[in-house]
Design a protein around this motif. Structure first.
Motif, mmCIF file in Angstrom:
data_model
loop_
_atom_site.group_PDB
_atom_site.id
_atom_site.type_symbol
_atom_site.label_atom_id
_atom_site.label_comp_id
_atom_site.label_asym_id
_atom_site.label_seq_id
_atom_site.Cartn_x
_atom_site.Cartn_y
_atom_site.Cartn_z
ATOM 1 N N GLU A 81 0.771 -1.124 0.024
ATOM 2 C CA GLU A 81 0.034 -0.024 -0.009
ATOM 3 C C GLU A 81 0.842 1.315 -0.117
ATOM 4 O O GLU A 81 2.015 1.034 0.429
ATOM 5 N N SER A 82 0.148 2.269 -0.546
ATOM 6 C CA SER A 82 0.878 3.660 -0.517
ATOM 7 C C SER A 82 0.839 4.200 0.877
ATOM 8 O O SER A 82 0.211 3.974 1.905
ATOM 9 N N ASP A 84 1.574 8.478 2.773
ATOM 10 C CA ASP A 84 1.578 9.825 2.101
ATOM 11 C C ASP A 84 2.970 10.352 2.356
ATOM 12 O O ASP A 84 3.479 11.031 3.218
ATOM 13 N N TYR A 94 -4.332 13.522 2.299
ATOM 14 C CA TYR A 94 -4.086 12.517 1.645
ATOM 15 C C TYR A 94 -4.123 11.108 2.372
ATOM 16 O O TYR A 94 -4.781 10.187 2.159
ATOM 17 N N LYS A 95 -3.380 11.422 3.615
ATOM 18 C CA LYS A 95 -3.624 10.297 4.609
ATOM 19 C C LYS A 95 -4.911 9.788 4.993
ATOM 20 O O LYS A 95 -5.231 8.555 4.891
ATOM 21 N N ARG A 97 -7.587 10.534 2.979
ATOM 22 C CA ARG A 97 -8.585 10.174 1.851
ATOM 23 C C ARG A 97 -8.122 8.491 1.610
ATOM 24 O O ARG A 97 -9.035 7.952 1.488
ATOM 25 N N LEU A 98 -6.796 8.212 1.833
ATOM 26 C CA LEU A 98 -6.289 6.712 1.724
ATOM 27 C C LEU A 98 -7.361 5.985 2.557
ATOM 28 O O LEU A 98 -7.816 4.900 2.265
ATOM 29 N N LYS A 99 -7.217 6.386 3.969
ATOM 30 C CA LYS A 99 -7.943 5.458 4.766
ATOM 31 C C LYS A 99 -9.549 5.344 4.448
ATOM 32 O O LYS A 99 -10.158 4.423 4.682
ATOM 33 N N LYS A 102 -9.987 2.996 1.283
ATOM 34 C CA LYS A 102 -9.677 1.799 1.768
ATOM 35 C C LYS A 102 -10.917 1.050 2.389
ATOM 36 O O LYS A 102 -11.267 -0.040 2.197
ATOM 37 N N THR A 108 -6.624 -2.308 -1.117
ATOM 38 C CA THR A 108 -5.517 -1.500 -0.735
ATOM 39 C C THR A 108 -4.801 -0.677 -1.663
ATOM 40 O O THR A 108 -4.267 0.630 -1.428
ATOM 41 N N ASP A 109 -5.278 -0.436 -2.929
ATOM 42 C CA ASP A 109 -4.887 0.555 -3.774
ATOM 43 C C ASP A 109 -5.661 0.234 -5.176
ATOM 44 O O ASP A 109 -6.698 -0.583 -5.327
ATOM 45 N N ARG A 169 -2.191 10.319 -10.222
ATOM 46 C CA ARG A 169 -2.611 10.622 -8.880
ATOM 47 C C ARG A 169 -2.020 12.012 -8.508
ATOM 48 O O ARG A 169 -0.675 11.760 -7.970
#
Length: 284
Positions: A81-82, A84, A94-95, A97-99, A102, A108-109, A169
């Motif tokens: 996974e990425s 930030d 972004y952190k 947004r990813l949570k 997911k 995971t991506d 992205r």
């Protein structure tokens, strides 16, 4: 100081079998032409409306179920996974947004790798998920494609990428754009190894992905009516100051201009891929 670009939470290779979306009974889907199709009927027809041939957008879970024999496959690099790396923030960090994405998508991506058999022939398929931040190209997508290609070279297997993406992205800035060169370098190694690379372009395929690895495959296939391009039609129209031709940026238009080899209905994709691989792939 080295950056920790990727993190693993579990083993490198995991096994997936018959993961299906829990869809309520009696759900109906309406196509852009107004046709109404019951969800179970749509699923039996590979998510293509039998009324008007409209291809409903689907994700990797559905594509893997369609392509792989009995829906069985082994997922590769499932937990990469990425992070930030830039501490990027637009309307939200972004952190965060990813949570959120997911948790919503259970992914995971924006891409998943899988190995399995298609009509008895083993191959590796990477499939993008548009539901994950528009299928955008980030550092993980580039890394997963790199690992998939290395797996193909090590095991002498053909490779396929199912593309559906809005492009790079923005939250990963230059790190996202670097993936284009990274993927092309790996695809050159795949070609040097004499291994087949197939791209299947779905709606939509845009941005840097169209400008790079989506258009450098040995065989380029596309779904009917898929929108494929670099920039959107409004941007192009305003840039050149001219009206655009009818059907501009559809897969049919691109096939006419020589950018796409075949238009392949999703109901025929498994048979077509199997025939293509058996005809063109180098046997070990």
């Amino acid at each position: 100081m080295a950056f920790e670009w990727f993190k693993r939470q579990a083993k490198n290779i995991t096994t997936s079998t018959d993961e299906k979306k829990d869809v309520p009974k009696g759900l109906w889907h309406q196509t852009p032409s107004g046709k109404v199709v019951e969800h179970d009927e749509l699923r039996r027809n590979n998510y293509v409306s039998p009324e008007d041939g409209f291809h409903v957008r689907i994700g990797s879970a559905e594509f893997f179920d369609i392509l792989f024999d009995e829906g069985k496959f082994t997922e590769l690099d499932a937990n990469v996974e990425s992070i930030d790396i830039l501490n990027f923030k637009d309307t939200k960090p972004y952190k965060d947004r990813l949570k959120e994405v997911k948790a919503k998508t259970k992914l995971t991506d924006s891409i998943r790798n899988a190995v399995g058999t298609v009509k008895g022939t083993e191959m590796v398929v990477s499939c993008m998920d548009f539901a994950f931040i528009g299928g955008s190209l980030g550092s993980v997508m580039g890394e997963k494609i790199r690992r998939a290609i290395d797996y193909c070279i090590a095991n002498k297997l053909p490779y396929m990428i199912i593309c559906q993406s809005g492009g790079a992205r923005m939250q990963e800035a230059t790190y996202s754009l670097m993936q284009l060169a990274k993927v092309q370098a790996k695809l050159a190694q795949l070609s040097e190894a004499g291994l087949l690379y197939i791209a299947y372009l779905c709606d939509p395929t845009f941005g840097g992905i169209t400008a790079s690895f989506a258009m450098t495959a040995d065989i380029i296939m596309a779904e009917p009516g898929a929108l494929i391009g670099f920039a959107g039609p409004r941007v192009i129209r305003e840039t050149i100051g001219r009206d655009l031709p009818e059907g501009f940026q559809t897969s049919e238009f691109l096939q006419e201009k020589g950018f796409v080899d075949f238009i392949v209905k999703r109901t025929e994709i498994k048979d077509t891929i199997a025939k293509t691989v058996n005809l063109l792939a180098v046997k070990a």
